[in-house]
Design a protein around this motif. Structure first.
Motif, short mmCIF file in Angstrom:
data_model
loop_
_atom_site.label_atom_id
_atom_site.label_comp_id
_atom_site.label_asym_id
_atom_site.label_seq_id
_atom_site.Cartn_x
_atom_site.Cartn_y
_atom_site.Cartn_z
N PRO A 1 52.16 -6.37 -75.99
CA PRO A 1 52.45 -6.90 -77.32
C PRO A 1 53.12 -5.92 -78.28
O PRO A 1 53.86 -6.35 -79.16
N LEU A 2 52.89 -4.65 -78.12
CA LEU A 2 53.39 -3.70 -79.11
C LEU A 2 54.60 -2.90 -78.62
O LEU A 2 54.96 -1.90 -79.22
N GLU A 3 55.19 -3.31 -77.53
CA GLU A 3 56.37 -2.58 -77.06
C GLU A 3 57.43 -2.55 -78.15
O GLU A 3 57.55 -3.50 -78.92
N PRO A 4 58.20 -1.47 -78.20
CA PRO A 4 58.30 -0.36 -77.26
C PRO A 4 57.25 0.73 -77.45
O PRO A 4 57.36 1.76 -76.81
N ALA A 5 56.26 0.54 -78.31
CA ALA A 5 55.17 1.50 -78.36
C ALA A 5 54.45 1.49 -77.01
O ALA A 5 54.34 0.45 -76.36
N ALA A 6 53.99 2.64 -76.60
CA ALA A 6 53.19 2.72 -75.38
C ALA A 6 51.73 2.44 -75.72
O ALA A 6 51.26 2.84 -76.79
N GLN A 7 51.06 1.74 -74.85
CA GLN A 7 49.69 1.32 -75.13
C GLN A 7 48.76 1.78 -74.01
O GLN A 7 49.11 1.71 -72.83
N GLY A 8 47.60 2.28 -74.38
CA GLY A 8 46.58 2.60 -73.38
C GLY A 8 45.92 1.31 -72.93
O GLY A 8 45.39 0.59 -73.78
N TRP A 9 45.94 1.02 -71.66
CA TRP A 9 45.45 -0.29 -71.22
C TRP A 9 44.62 -0.21 -69.95
O TRP A 9 44.71 0.74 -69.18
N ILE A 10 43.82 -1.23 -69.74
CA ILE A 10 43.19 -1.51 -68.46
C ILE A 10 43.67 -2.89 -68.04
O ILE A 10 44.11 -3.68 -68.88
N VAL B 1 53.03 8.81 -65.47
CA VAL B 1 52.73 9.76 -66.54
C VAL B 1 52.04 11.02 -65.99
O VAL B 1 52.47 12.14 -66.28
N ASP C 1 43.15 -6.16 -69.89
CA ASP C 1 43.90 -6.39 -71.14
C ASP C 1 45.12 -7.26 -70.90
O ASP C 1 45.66 -7.86 -71.83
N ASP D 1 42.50 4.32 -62.38
CA ASP D 1 41.28 3.95 -63.10
C ASP D 1 41.43 2.64 -63.86
O ASP D 1 40.44 1.94 -64.09
N HIS D 2 42.64 2.32 -64.28
CA HIS D 2 42.82 1.09 -65.07
C HIS D 2 42.55 -0.18 -64.26
O HIS D 2 42.46 -1.27 -64.83
#
Lengths: 248, 248, 248, 248, 248, 248
Positions: free
Chosen positions: B194-203, B116, B206, B70-71
């Motif tokens: 940009p926010l790694e190592p946080a996981a980010q919801g993306w399309i 995931v 982005d 979907d992304h």
């Protein structure tokens, strides 16, 4: 055109009135003598022949070989999407093409068990997009596009499609004889269900212990070629009509 | 062994400890220069090479080319199962093999977006069958099986897999150069978020307006062969370990 | 700021770019020696320390102690949202903050089992709001924000987080020693799974009969303070980056 | 006993006839003057007082502060599980305690909006386990356990619980006066709905623009203590009855 | 026998091989001239006539007048269960009779839009109860039980059932002429869809602006009596076959 | 007005402020002496009497006799929509009338088991249409509209409605004495549940082995007429209030 081989940028340039053909089949038991991929191989072959003649006028998605095959689960190896998952899968696929702007979507089916859920899916999709008047959402099953093979080819002993039957075995003898096991010793199994014309909820063991339905021992490669040819002609004719359709 | 080409009767005779390999990939935009089938073609090729060496010791299901994509829907032609449909589809497929008695199921993945949901699916499936102690339910993504290609092949400029990137373009140049468009003029696009190592919801928009992520212009067919070879070796090694596994 | 202690009117006046931190943890078995609330207590403590330093610049939601813990259900008392319920719960919570106009949402996680569904949830949420370009939807697990504790504190025998392990027991010894039972007599249990780096669907009894994974007997309160300090520093740094982020 | 502070091993040793108390509340707007956690703080306090007197005879789960609060979503900060998610969450929590063998499950509710879904959840759960005859699945809302506060304490101007009203404000003045804003200038808002006794589907703006329902300006800490005392007595009495219950 | 008029105790004494007939119809627009209940009235009448002759040998459930009618929602007053709700409803009703031990369940349908979902429902139900070999799960639509009315009654101008058409209007003129409006001035509307034999997802405005499909102006009460008589005969014959059926 | 007997065109001309009355009941066991349709017959009769006096001022939908009756499934013949299916069904029906522009929707209920799901359904529907301020979504249960029959008619021995009890049996003796079996020899069964006022999840065998709850042997046709008269008066009064309601 094969969607799989195009880039997104190439697809974006296609006219949005181009019919999108979404082939559906199955990966399920086909008796003692045929491989699980039978429906998928045959549906792909019919469509391959049709596409040759339609060239760039239709966009063909990859064949979805995972079908609505829970009724065959007693037979080892059968893969299946559960009934509701299959409905969701079809809805999602239709939805993505609508997202991309295509308006003529043809589920091109090659597995009997997909017929009812695919009708349900195009119904559901039409309701969700009810404000649109330019959509054509179709289900076509390749052996039910108009021609009656047994009238054209009297040597056929079956009057309609079965399962792993004279017709399918014939086409496999033509297409992939290397994958066909001993079909000549198989007994015919009735294609009718006891309460017809009522529709009955069934699993394969209700109808056949061995797995086929119909008469595979009557198969020949010559009949197979004839059937493939008839079905490909029908597919071409139907897709021509899809292209000629104009929204009211 | 290809499940698709076997009859149900042949599959029924296999030892139930045979690993079932279920290839997963996608049919999604791969930038300006690669076809939608890229993930599917590459995953199939890695597995084809592995299967050659494993012969009859693994049962390989057909590749499920419809992925969790979907992304990428902003890019025309991308096909996708919605997030929950994809979870259901994976659960159903795992379930049918459990129904048939197989105990070692390997989701063999070739699309980052499937990672995931495939983890979620094997988790869900393990919970449903929690009374069993003989099940091995695995997710393997072919480029994450242990080897670090950039250590083996220093000419690689990327340190990890991207999307329609140096690695994928290289393998496509090796496998299907006829389907590769102009990749040499493409600008590199950062693989980090940009926010790694946080996981980010993306399309995809982005991260990339053009569609690729990474550096496709660095691709060569030679690198592609090296990558395919590394990944196939890793796949063989992993599947050997699956066969050697013993339930505690 | 603690959302729980504010009135709706006070929250309405906050800048909508304020990061919303949504702590997630679990209420599940932690072996013989630790209480069910372990993950929740530790996640809250890390965040409490971080929040002290961030003051009014972040809005902290109450900690959702009900987690994705079905894999621990063989152990009495474990509470769990089923896998799909947990996905729905996370989606709903993210959705309500989007409804209120906040744009930077951080799932701040303290339970390994939440990692995959939280990634799935931020993916699903990003897809639903794909027309937006100003959203930052993140998952951060507090022990995976960058620092490698065993490099900073060489006395640590574990190289990564386990479950009811050296690290968690140490932090509990620092935070709530009254709730820690006999940990010194516990045997170490391997943290690796047999098929790594493949991901495996598991339930706790696949890995540990007693309930812990790792080496709780190596725990000390001093190590615990060090770990809490490292993790709080990492949390502060990450949340500072969230505040500094600018939509492309 | 607080489930959160016990180890799984300690809980496993409890008699399975021990009532499990599952506190439910909300995190939602409470007008201009009260914090979002009001329902959660009050429900917890009533139960804390009851638990003091019941000691080890009941097992108290952590309070689920996420409630069925979609009707308050026009007010910033309100957190809510969607209606079906909340049903699923309650079903899952009940199910996990049944898995652990407990037979007397009490949803101890402190938010009006949870009443209907909690009734639905205990109904659904009882149907799923219909072969059992030893289950006691209850919903109790703390202000509806029998006593009529206005008969006991004539100074109360409200005859029933409202929202951020005389009763809730009074209890908050007793419990957390630091979190209570200006309530004395607030106008009373009718507690009745126009079509009573018909039930009406509503959102808060149908009934109150400011957010409270009832008469907060009549609140005093003395009334609050009286209310907490009455409700705690009622809770003790009810839980004693739960312990005394014998399956037919 | 009418289930509605029997006590539970009387039903419990029936032989479990008694066919259960579950009438399905709709409450939807029927053009300018017919009431919303048309399908329900006609289905009930056909079944009433059949039941008179079958007496105590079949158990008839009340007619479910809420159908799968979303395609008519552009026309005011149409009531409809959404597509998935309707599937669930049918599954639940079939399930309750299986719970009670009945083995021959006949969905007796009088609305075209119910055909596909009812087929899906009996399929799904058969799969769920796949270990059973004594179940007969049928869908029968009353005008598709074998007879071809236009061959029996040459005065009929339509060759098949439409919607608010010659056939339905004729039967309503026979049954409830007081509910029939001006039908004589209505123009005929084609019963065929442009892409037949492909199935098409449609809403009524795709086919008819006024609401009927077919030729209502050709209706007469005499034709109506003939049709009702034919359909009742067919229903009796089918139900006799259901009673005569023996599980393989 | 009966929606069933009107054409779509006639309904389209009604003022959209006309209340739509949607009767809900059940098809479930009513003990040894009453038919399964009891709730449906009584609800219909109350509404029939009310409608006579309201004439064209309300639009009455057909009675949905399939209810939320899973708690009676131990008793043969009981038909039921599963709990979630019933919620979906009610939501869908409410939704279709909103689609048609009606604004005052009254679920007119005659089965106790429908009360909670109908409240849930109007809540859910109100949330979905939260931008509207002109909607009136109501649930009314016919015996809970204000009057207390036992105060009006002191000969009644029950103080509230039961199940197949004095009240229902009395009304059936008045309405359909031909369907009432021996009620005079039946023992009274307590109407209270052991943990009241706590709500309890129950199935009928928890409360009654025979099926009725209350005291059917006290029934008389004279009481039945009185009850029907009281309930019809209450229904008229409530519907008059619905018509008089003005959106704030």
């Amino acid at each position: 055109m094969q969607l799989a081989e195009l880039s997104s940028y190439a697809i974006a340039e296609l006219p949005k009135a181009t019919p999108v053909v979404i082939p559906l089949a199955a990966m399920e038991q086909h008796g003692r003598h045929l491989p699980l991929a039978t429906d998928s191989l045959l549906c792909a072959e019919v469509l391959r022949r049709a596409e040759e003649r339609l060239a760039d006028r239709v966009l063909v998605a990859p064949l979805q070989w995972l079908g609505n095959s829970d009724h065959h689960l007693e037979f080892c190896g059968t893969m299946s999407a559960g009934p509701r998952t299959y409905l969701d899968l079809l809805n999602d696929v239709l939805e993505t093409f609508l997202t991309h702007g295509f308006r003529r979507l043809v589920l091109f089916n090659g597995h009997g068990g997909n017929d009812v859920p695919a009708r349900q899916a195009i119904f559901e999709t039409r309701q969700r997009h009810r404000r649109r008047s330019d959509l054509l959402l179709l289900l076509t099953t390749y052996w039910a596009l108009g021609s009656k093979p047994q009238e054209i080819e009297p040597s056929l002993v079956q009057r309609q499609m079965g399962h792993a039957c004279e017709w399918e075995t014939s086409m496999m003898l033509r297409l992939r004889p290397d994958l066909v096991g001993d079909y000549q010793s198989l007994e015919p199994i009735s294609q009718t269900m006891p309460l017809e014309p009522a529709a009955q909820g069934w699993i394969t063991p209700d109808r056949s212990q061995v797995g086929h339905i119909g008469n595979p021992s009557a198969a020949t490669a010559v009949k197979g070629e004839k059937l493939l040819s008839i079905f490909a002609d029908d597919a071409v004719a139907m897709l021509e009509r899809v292209m000629a359709w104009r929204a009211p």
